[in-house]
Design an enzyme around this catalytic site. Structure first.
Site, PDB file in Angstrom:
ATOM      1  N   GLU A 254      12.765  26.389  10.577  1.00 30.20           N
ATOM      2  CA  GLU A 254      12.366  25.696  11.795  1.00 30.20           C
ATOM      3  C   GLU A 254      13.131  24.374  11.994  1.00 30.20           C
ATOM      4  O   GLU A 254      13.170  23.529  11.097  1.00 30.20           O
ATOM      5  CB  GLU A 254      10.852  25.443  11.766  1.00 30.20           C
ATOM      6  N   THR A 298      12.522  28.991  19.219  1.00 27.36           N
ATOM      7  CA  THR A 298      12.431  29.942  18.102  1.00 27.36           C
ATOM      8  C   THR A 298      12.562  31.372  18.600  1.00 27.36           C
ATOM      9  O   THR A 298      13.285  32.183  18.011  1.00 27.36           O
ATOM     10  CB  THR A 298      11.069  29.835  17.379  1.00 27.36           C
ATOM     11  N   HIS A 413       8.381  21.242  12.394  1.00 21.51           N
ATOM     12  CA  HIS A 413       8.384  21.357  13.851  1.00 21.51           C
ATOM     13  C   HIS A 413       7.975  20.012  14.449  1.00 21.51           C
ATOM     14  O   HIS A 413       7.129  19.314  13.883  1.00 21.51           O
ATOM     15  CB  HIS A 413       7.385  22.443  14.266  1.00 21.51           C
ATOM     16  N   ASP A 472      16.888  27.640  13.300  1.00 23.33           N
ATOM     17  CA  ASP A 472      16.649  28.357  14.561  1.00 23.33           C
ATOM     18  C   ASP A 472      17.209  27.634  15.784  1.00 23.33           C
ATOM     19  O   ASP A 472      17.701  28.254  16.713  1.00 23.33           O
ATOM     20  CB  ASP A 472      15.163  28.720  14.722  1.00 23.33           C
ATOM     21  N   HIS A 473      17.151  26.299  15.784  1.00 26.41           N
ATOM     22  CA  HIS A 473      17.635  25.530  16.948  1.00 26.41           C
ATOM     23  C   HIS A 473      17.595  24.062  16.548  1.00 26.41           C
ATOM     24  O   HIS A 473      17.127  23.734  15.456  1.00 26.41           O
ATOM     25  CB  HIS A 473      16.766  25.771  18.187  1.00 26.41           C
TER      26      HIS A 473
HETATM   27  C1  GP9 Z   1       5.741  28.961  17.003  1.00 25.63           C
HETATM   28  C2  GP9 Z   1       7.003  28.585  16.349  1.00 25.63           C
HETATM   29  C3  GP9 Z   1       7.603  27.369  16.964  1.00 25.63           C
HETATM   30  O1  GP9 Z   1       5.211  30.167  16.615  1.00 25.63           O
HETATM   31  O2  GP9 Z   1       7.856  29.649  16.294  1.00 25.63           O
HETATM   32  O3  GP9 Z   1       8.229  27.644  18.139  1.00 25.63           O
HETATM   33  P1  GP9 Z   1       9.261  26.650  18.830  1.00 25.63           P
HETATM   34  O4  GP9 Z   1       8.461  25.605  19.538  1.00 25.63           O
HETATM   35  O5  GP9 Z   1      10.151  26.074  17.780  1.00 25.63           O
HETATM   36  O6  GP9 Z   1       9.997  27.527  19.774  1.00 25.63           O
HETATM   37 MN    MN Z   2      11.557  26.671  16.336  1.00 25.21          MN
END
Ligand code: GP9
Ligand code: MN
Length: 629
Positions: A254, A298, A413, A472-473
């Site tokens: 994340e 994500t 996150h 992921d980003h």
């Molecule tokens: C939520 C998690 C976070 O299930 O995947 O999502 P994001 O806000 O990073 O897209």
């Molecule tokens: Mn994410």
């Protein structure tokens, strides 16, 4: 003395001016839009007006003053809500709202902590015009009405509004040719045509893409298929099948960006375990690897990994196209005898995963209901990463092998909150609380990955698996450029912002021994073909746009969803072609042109596949080749 009497349409005029100014001041205070010259500033000032003239102008056709005022009041309220919602959304996503996001109501519950964290008392400002309009309605005497359809006033008024719109569009065209046909960037749209017109544009575009599916036919697939075939990268014979038959454990890290890898923060190592892996003989570490996600964050990264296609522009494809047919990584591995699953301790409906996973042919989703979240096991958005990876490793024991499972971590996150006991290093000391907490929270995630490796070894799952881990980003948006500049000890330019989109990719093959650090420019779309080839599975004829990074045909060229791109020598961003080595604008700006065209085409092809749901025409991979003969 002559008694002052208010002109006939005072309330209307006051409303237009009040909303206009509130909008303009809102632009200046709540959105960080780059304005390069006076003309752009002028366009920004003018752009709310054309829409406001039209919408408020409808009041001229309402005969009863009471109703007319009610209408004017409603317009001022609705426009304020639109601006307010965009401001809050912008703080979180660094982007403007687009229609499909509004229908993502199932996310709102979980997003609420982020939303409230992003609201500020000063946002009351957006309702200034509503207050002014209410006062005007209350205190300005109602003019007796003589308005009628035959009156030339309204006609003239609308001619004026239309001319202003044309003028606005004309100016915008000089600043940004093809704005409405080829733009990938909502900021440019808002800057040039204004928030309100942008929302109308967005509605039109969304309905258009809906219509695209209805109109699409197999011939489009042939066109896209030709492009894909021409760009196919052969597997490297030395790498083909080196991990054949192993389980695949993919881990979505994340918000992890590459700028923390092998670096320190005030003398503290940020990712000790991952750093070790970058020099590990069983690991390929990709240091020049970019995320290619858009608004779907994500979920976009999942979409890319599974399909090797670009996510959608301005919407989470997990929501907008969960009814499509896909030939996902899971689908492909499933056909090759793998059990496929995702492990993520969140509600199954978040990002519409439950629906989309069916479309992606993922056999089992271990959502929050599969986990036991004891006391102290949750923080921030939900279950902490360490208990999460431990329980995930337990779950893996019961899955038939070979399996492909994807773990989605969550602790790192935004807003990067941690419990005291999980703070393994101190916070940073910049003006950005977000960045300050980020390092600490990344450090925790690193620990979780270490625990995962230990657990896999302990459970006997390690040796016969391949572990693929990717950021992921981004986690730190451009809103934190100043703090980021302090950490990196330089002023952050658009060039740096593009480079900051690098996220780590690790491919760890226990016992392999020939791993290395790879600095080829590559991106998330490349994971699917690269991984499949490592597993000994061919991808020729697959409707995918990424390429095997190990292939001798691999071309280092990564296109971002918003149209920026990176090659070995250039980075193209904010309409400028930068030299990768110097970070300065390239001497020959035209050097980027050929890539720019290809970037646009490739994004268009991806959109064609998704919007047209073209994979539904391809039941078997062989069909593509047959159609093209
Ligand atoms: C939520 C998690 C976070 O299930 O995947 O999502 P994001 O806000 O990073 O897209
Ligand atoms: Mn994410």
């Amino acid at each position: 003395m002559k008694k002052f009497s208010w002109p006939k349409h005072s309330v209307l005029i006051i409303a237009i001016v009040a909303t206009w100014l509130t909008t303009y001041i809102g632009y200046q205070t709540s959105f960080s839009m780059t304005i390069d010259n006076m003309m752009q500033e002028f366009i920004l000032l003018m752009n709310p007006l054309s829409f406001l003239l039209f919408i408020y102008g409808i009041a001229l056709f309402i005969k009863t003053p009471k109703r007319r005022n009610k209408f004017i009041f409603s317009v001022s309220l609705i426009t304020s809500i639109i601006m307010f919602a965009n401001a809050v959304f912008y703080r979180f996503f660094n982007d403007f709202i687009t229609l499909p996001v509004l229908f993502q109501t199932s996310n709102f519950g979980d997003l609420s902590s982020s939303i409230t964290a992003n609201m500020s008392l000063l946002d009351i400002f957006f309702f200034t015009d509503v207050l002014i309009v209410s006062l005007a309605i209350r205190y300005i005497p109602q003019a007796e009405d003589r308005v009628s359809g035959k009156n030339v006033g309204p006609k003239l008024y609308f001619i004026m509004a239309a001319s202003l719109t044309m003028f606005n569009l004309g100016l915008a065209e000089t600043q940004r040719p093809q704005l409405l046909t080829r733009t990938f960037d909502r900021e440019l749209l808002v800057k040039n045509i204004g928030t309100y017109n942008y929302h109308i544009y967005d509605i039109v575009m969304q309905s258009k893409s809906h219509a695209q599916r209805v109109l699409a036919d197999g011939s489009e697939m042939v066109e896209v298929g030709n492009y894909i075939n021409a760009n196919y990268a052969e597997p490297n014979p030395e790498m083909l099948g080196i991990a054949e038959g192993r389980n695949i454990i993919a881990v979505s890290l994340e918000s992890l960006q590459s700028f923390v890898i092998n670096e320190e923060m005030n003398g503290h190592v940020i990712t000790p375990f991952l750093n070790e892996l970058t020099n590990d003989p069983d690991t390929f570490y990709f240091s020049n690897f970019y995320h290619q996600t858009g608004l779907g964050k994500t979920s976009d990264s999942e979409f890319i990994l599974e399909n090797s296609l670009y996510p959608r522009n301005g919407a989470a494809v997990f929501f907008t196209h969960s009814g499509n047919t896909y030939d996902s990584l899971s689908n492909k591995l499933g056909e090759n005898g793998y059990h496929t699953s995702v492990m993520h301790a969140n509600n199954k409906s978040f990002w519409n995963r439950d629906i989309m996973y069916d479309a992606l042919n993922i056999e089992k989703f271990y959502d929050v209901a599969s986990y036991e979240i004891g006391e102290g096991d949750a923080v921030n958005w939900g279950m902490k990463d360490i208990p999460f990876v431990k329980q995930s490793a337990d779950l893996m024991l019961d899955i038939p092998q070979p399996f492909y499972t994807r773990l989605i971590t969550l602790t790192n996150h935004y807003p990067f909150d941690l419990d005291e006991e999980d703070m393994l290093i101190p916070q940073y000391d910049s003006n950005s609380r977000t960045l300050n907490k980020y390092f600490q929270s990344v450090r925790y995630m690193d620990e979780a990955i270490k625990v995962l490796f230990e657990d896999l070894k302990e459970k006997g799952l390690y040796d016969n698996s391949i572990i693929v881990m990717y950021g992921d980003h981004y986690g730190i948006s451009e809103n934190h450029n100043k703090a980021m500049g302090m950490y990196l000890d330089k002023e952050i330019t658009p060039f740096d912002n593009a480079k900051l989109q690098r996220v780590p990719l690790f491919i760890h093959i226990p016992g392999y021994g020939k791993g290395e650090k790879i600095d080829t420019v590559s991106g998330q779309l490349d994971i699917r073909p690269t991984l499949l080839h490592l597993m000994g599975i061919e991808t020729k004829g697959d409707m995918q746009l990424g390429k095997d990074i190990f292939s001798p045909d691999y071309e280092p060229f990564v296109i971002f969803r918003d149209g920026r791109f990176v090659t070995e020598n250039y980075i193209y961003t904010t309409d400028v072609c930068y030299d990768t080595n110097t970070g300065e604008p390239a001497e020959e700006q035209a050097e980027c042109d050929q890539y720019l065209k290809r970037a646009m085409d490739e994004l268009d092809y991806s959109d064609m596949i998704i919007n047209g749901d073209l994979l539904r025409f391809m039941t078997e991979p062989e069909n593509l080749e047959n159609e093209m003969k």
